[in-house]
Design a protein around this motif. Structure first.
Motif, mmCIF file in Angstrom:
data_model
loop_
_atom_site.group_PDB
_atom_site.id
_atom_site.type_symbol
_atom_site.label_atom_id
_atom_site.label_comp_id
_atom_site.label_asym_id
_atom_site.label_seq_id
_atom_site.Cartn_x
_atom_site.Cartn_y
_atom_site.Cartn_z
ATOM 1 N N ILE A 43 8.973 10.829 6.334
ATOM 2 C CA ILE A 43 7.646 10.548 5.450
ATOM 3 C C ILE A 43 8.019 10.740 3.964
ATOM 4 N N ALA A 44 8.769 11.808 3.617
ATOM 5 C CA ALA A 44 8.926 11.865 2.167
ATOM 6 C C ALA A 44 9.588 10.618 1.962
ATOM 7 N N GLY A 45 10.673 10.264 2.532
ATOM 8 C CA GLY A 45 11.722 9.039 2.030
ATOM 9 C C GLY A 45 10.993 7.795 2.128
ATOM 10 N N GLN A 46 9.724 7.790 2.983
ATOM 11 C CA GLN A 46 9.096 6.477 3.290
ATOM 12 C C GLN A 46 8.420 5.834 2.025
ATOM 13 N N GLY A 47 7.864 6.830 1.164
ATOM 14 C CA GLY A 47 7.203 6.219 0.040
ATOM 15 C C GLY A 47 8.274 5.677 -0.879
ATOM 16 N N ILE A 48 9.292 6.349 -1.204
ATOM 17 C CA ILE A 48 10.273 5.915 -2.082
ATOM 18 C C ILE A 48 11.050 4.629 -1.495
ATOM 19 N N ALA A 49 11.050 4.545 -0.032
ATOM 20 C CA ALA A 49 11.604 3.233 0.405
ATOM 21 C C ALA A 49 10.804 2.076 0.162
ATOM 22 N N ALA A 50 9.263 2.494 0.487
ATOM 23 C CA ALA A 50 8.559 1.255 0.364
ATOM 24 C C ALA A 50 8.505 0.849 -1.020
ATOM 25 N N ASN A 74 0.908 -1.131 0.031
ATOM 26 C CA ASN A 74 0.096 -0.114 -0.071
ATOM 27 C C ASN A 74 0.732 1.259 -0.111
ATOM 28 N N HIS A 75 1.816 1.171 0.796
ATOM 29 C CA HIS A 75 2.552 2.346 1.074
ATOM 30 C C HIS A 75 3.364 2.798 -0.437
ATOM 31 N N ALA A 76 3.781 1.763 -1.127
ATOM 32 C CA ALA A 76 4.491 1.972 -2.144
ATOM 33 C C ALA A 76 3.632 2.794 -3.247
ATOM 34 N N PHE A 77 2.135 2.364 -3.304
ATOM 35 C CA PHE A 77 1.538 3.168 -4.351
ATOM 36 C C PHE A 77 0.965 4.419 -3.592
ATOM 37 N N LYS A 78 1.085 5.004 -2.438
ATOM 38 C CA LYS A 78 0.558 6.076 -2.069
ATOM 39 C C LYS A 78 1.090 7.358 -2.628
ATOM 40 N N PRO A 79 0.049 8.105 -2.941
ATOM 41 C CA PRO A 79 0.686 9.552 -3.464
ATOM 42 C C PRO A 79 1.130 10.368 -2.141
ATOM 43 N N MET A 100 13.859 8.647 -10.691
ATOM 44 C CA MET A 100 14.359 10.126 -10.689
ATOM 45 C C MET A 100 15.553 10.347 -9.894
ATOM 46 N N LYS A 101 15.229 10.142 -8.499
ATOM 47 C CA LYS A 101 16.117 10.742 -7.365
ATOM 48 C C LYS A 101 17.489 10.218 -7.627
ATOM 49 N N THR A 102 17.440 8.808 -8.160
ATOM 50 C CA THR A 102 18.865 8.431 -8.118
ATOM 51 C C THR A 102 19.576 8.736 -9.752
ATOM 52 N N SER A 103 18.761 8.927 -10.634
ATOM 53 C CA SER A 103 19.379 9.331 -11.847
ATOM 54 C C SER A 103 20.131 10.778 -11.893
ATOM 55 N N THR A 115 -0.878 5.511 -7.149
ATOM 56 C CA THR A 115 -0.069 6.096 -8.243
ATOM 57 C C THR A 115 1.295 5.404 -8.413
ATOM 58 N N PHE A 116 1.941 5.532 -9.248
ATOM 59 C CA PHE A 116 3.527 5.379 -9.620
ATOM 60 C C PHE A 116 4.283 6.260 -9.331
ATOM 61 N N GLN A 117 3.914 7.345 -8.331
ATOM 62 C CA GLN A 117 4.926 8.570 -8.124
ATOM 63 C C GLN A 117 5.933 7.968 -7.283
ATOM 64 N N ASN A 118 5.809 7.132 -6.507
ATOM 65 C CA ASN A 118 6.881 6.795 -5.813
ATOM 66 C C ASN A 118 8.207 6.052 -6.567
ATOM 67 N N PHE A 119 7.662 5.190 -7.447
ATOM 68 C CA PHE A 119 8.712 4.473 -8.388
ATOM 69 C C PHE A 119 9.113 5.436 -9.319
ATOM 70 N N ASN A 120 8.474 6.381 -9.641
ATOM 71 C CA ASN A 120 9.132 7.401 -10.535
ATOM 72 C C ASN A 120 9.939 8.070 -9.758
ATOM 73 N N ASP A 121 9.705 8.383 -8.419
ATOM 74 C CA ASP A 121 10.603 9.269 -7.871
ATOM 75 C C ASP A 121 12.038 8.676 -7.594
#
Lengths: 290, 319
Positions: free
Chosen positions: A252-259, A38-43, A69-72, A60-66
């Motif tokens: 919390i901001a990092g949590q979505g990405i980490a999830a 659930n966390h991975a797909f949360k906006p 993006m974050k690492t690129s 959303t796929f925002q977290n996967f996107n982030d």
């Protein structure tokens, strides 16, 4: 499905109570995994919600996107970590299967000097945890000069006492007569091994693949200790840096990405386990230490 | 250790014992070739490191200068002067190992037994749900525990407890030394339903069904007696394998402390296990000799834990 409903009808009251309480227990133990899903797909907005929500409302796929993006933007692109992890896991699994199968076959079916000594050492090292001797391992890796190479990732994992042990127990079940018969028919040892032992030991091979993949895919020790070059580190190491950065300001901001990253870590394990679950249980029946 | 003379003596070459042995070894060369890849890696990355750690434990070594032999000084320091070890690492490890080891093990057995009572079609699904967390691995789950035990209002546990009125203000779960070790234990047991759990589950299948019938005739009255007199003795081998896996799991679990704390050392050493102590000395202070000694102590402790499991579940004489 029909079979399951039929089973329900056959069950007594006490069994139904047991089933329901076990289901609740299993569901409770399963919570962390639901959470990651659930966390991975949360906006972003839902991650900050108060009171905190468990189930995602607008996936959303925002977290996967982030995550990508974050690492690129950083020195090492995300895909590099994934690539490293994949190479390491695939090579290690094949190396472990190859060495363990050869060793287990010999330990199970051949007679030779020092056999009981080798077996004794393997039984003793079942309890070996590489974490306890990280320092000497680091020194050996440096002496062999395989820091910052894929060998440094793979070689330390190749010798797996648990894999050899499980494999040997399984090969013990293959009747000796079968191998004798093949010998009489003129088959060489290598042929017996490839044509006879390998197919018959397949459940054990699958089990060892599962165990090895789980160990290697989630390992951070090699990346932390043996790899100084950032481009040689693996996915779990990268995720652990995400998680520990989370204790700073942007929990919390990092949590979505980490999830999202956690989900990526989990899915391969789950898929492979589901594929080979039956084989694994077949092997575990023979896992007893006799 | 005496070599195991399994070959037929009459077929051996005549001559001196050594010559005999060499010629037998030569005839067995194929076995050794098959064994070689494993043995080489095993020696290089398991055997040698353990012996090196043993050797280094008698030295002081910082990774740059040559190691200096100091005899038993490290051991003496550990027992007489290392306050952090005696006050935190040792008691914490004992408490942690007790709950994660024997208690977690009993729980694993109990759960596996309960699951085994279910019809086969449902069994696999329940087993999967319980096995899954151990598949995810510590790293990926860190995010879960950090969110669950987060110290503010948004933390799931705080939020849950406040909603039902158990507490009035949020508790700093991961920053407070009072809770840290307990959280570590809960989390580790939670993720501890691993290969050993599957081995036990499979072990129930190996029990001869007729034994239960026979037991009932011999006067076994309830399920508990059935477990004690029939199930456990019948699946001892699996119980032993599972307990060895439990020991390894407990040994490895030190990482959870730094993962939860987000740093090498937990708040006020509350979750400091022996393994963390090793890491602390090795990779923070670069006292590699001392750290090796601590890791050897840990290995010796786990060796005795393994001996104990063999005592409990191992094959007896004449079996």
């Amino acid at each position: 499905m029909g079979a399951i409903i039929y089973q329900f009808k056959k069950m007594s009251w006490s069994e139904i109570v047991l089933l329901i309480s076990l289901m609740l227990m299993a569901a409770f133990l399963f919570l962390p995994i639901l959470f990651i899903f659930n966390h991975a797909f949360k906006p972003f907005s839902e991650l900050f919600n108060y009171p905190p929500t468990f189930i995602v409302r607008q996936p959303t796929f925002q977290n996967f996107n982030d995550l990508i993006m974050k690492t690129s933007a950083g020195a090492v692109p995300f895909t590099r970590y994934v690539f490293n992890s994949l190479i390491v896991v695939v090579c290690t699994v094949f190396a472990v299967i190859f060495t363990s199968l050869l060793a287990a076959y010999v330990l199970s079916k051949h007679k030779f000097y020092f056999k009981s000594l080798v077996m004794g050492v393997i039984m003793l090292s079942l309890m070996y945890a590489p974490e306890t001797v990280g320092i000497p391992r680091y020194l050996i890796i440096s002496w062999l000069d395989i820091n910052n190479t894929y060998f440094g990732h793979i070689l330390p994992f190749v010798a797996s006492p648990v894999a050899v042990f499980l494999m040997k127990q399984f090969i013990d079940q293959i009747p000796n007569d079968l191998i004798e018969a093949a010998k009489i028919d003129g088959a060489t040892e290598l042929r017996i091994f490839v044509k006879l032992v390998l197919p018959l030991a397949f459940p054990a091979v699958a089990t060892i693949a599962i165990i090895t993949i789980q160990a290697v895919w989630g390992d951070t020790q090699a990346s932390t200790l043996f790899m100084q070059d950032e481009t040689m580190k693996t996915l779990p190491y990268y995720i652990s840096t995400l998680a520990s950065a989370g204790t700073g300001g942007n929990t919390i901001a990092g949590q979505g990405i980490a999830a999202a990253a956690g989900l990526l870590m989990f899915l391969p394990n789950l898929i492979i386990f589901l594929l080979f679950q039956k084989r694994m249980m077949e092997t575990m029946v023979h896992s007893g230490v006799k | 250790m005496k070599p195991n003379l399994t070959t037929n003596p009459t077929r051996m070459a005549p001559g001196f014992p050594l010559q005999k042995m060499l010629s037998t070894l030569w005839r067995q060369r194929l076995s050794f070739i098959f064994l070689a890849p494993f043995l080489i890696c095993f020696t290089l990355f398991i055997l040698v490191p353990v012996f090196m750690a043993m050797f280094m434990s008698f030295t002081t070594y910082d990774g740059f200068h040559t190691p200096k032999f100091v005899g038993f000084d490290n051991f003496i320091t550990l027992i007489t002067q290392d306050q952090i070890f005696m006050k935190y690492a040792l008691p914490n490890t004992i408490k942690f190992a007790f709950f994660v080891g024997p208690v977690g093990y009993a729980l694993t057995f109990f759960l596996a037994w309960l699951i085994y009572q279910l019809p086969k079609s449902i069994r696999d699904i329940v087993a999967l749900a319980i096995y899954a967390p151990s598949m995810v691995g510590g790293i990926a789950l860190t995010v879960v525990w950090q969110a669950a035990f987060s110290g503010d209002y948004v933390g799931y546990l705080n939020n849950f407890l406040m909603k039902f009125g158990f507490i009035n203000a949020p508790i700093l779960w991961l920053q407070s030394p009072d809770y840290f070790l307990n959280i570590m234990i809960v989390v580790t047991v939670w993720m501890g339903f691993n290969v050993g759990f599957l081995a036990m589950l499979a072990g129930f299948d190996t029990v001869n069904r007729e034994l239960y019938e026979a037991g009932r005739i011999d006067g076994i009255a309830n399920r508990l007696q059935e477990i004690y007199y029939i199930t456990v003795p019948s699946m001892k081998p699996q119980m032993l394998f599972s307990s060895v896996m439990a020991i390894v799991g407990t040994l490895k679990a030190g990482a959870i402390s730094s993962q939860l704390a987000g740093g090498p050392v937990s708040p006020q050493y509350s979750g400091h296990l022996i393994l963390n102590h090793v890491d602390d000395y090795a990779f923070q202070r670069y006292e590699l000799g001392y750290a090796s000694m601590v890791s050897i102590v840990l290995l010796v402790i786990s060796y005795f834990a393994m001996r104990l499991s063999y005592r409990l579940f191992g094959p007896k004489e004449g079996e």
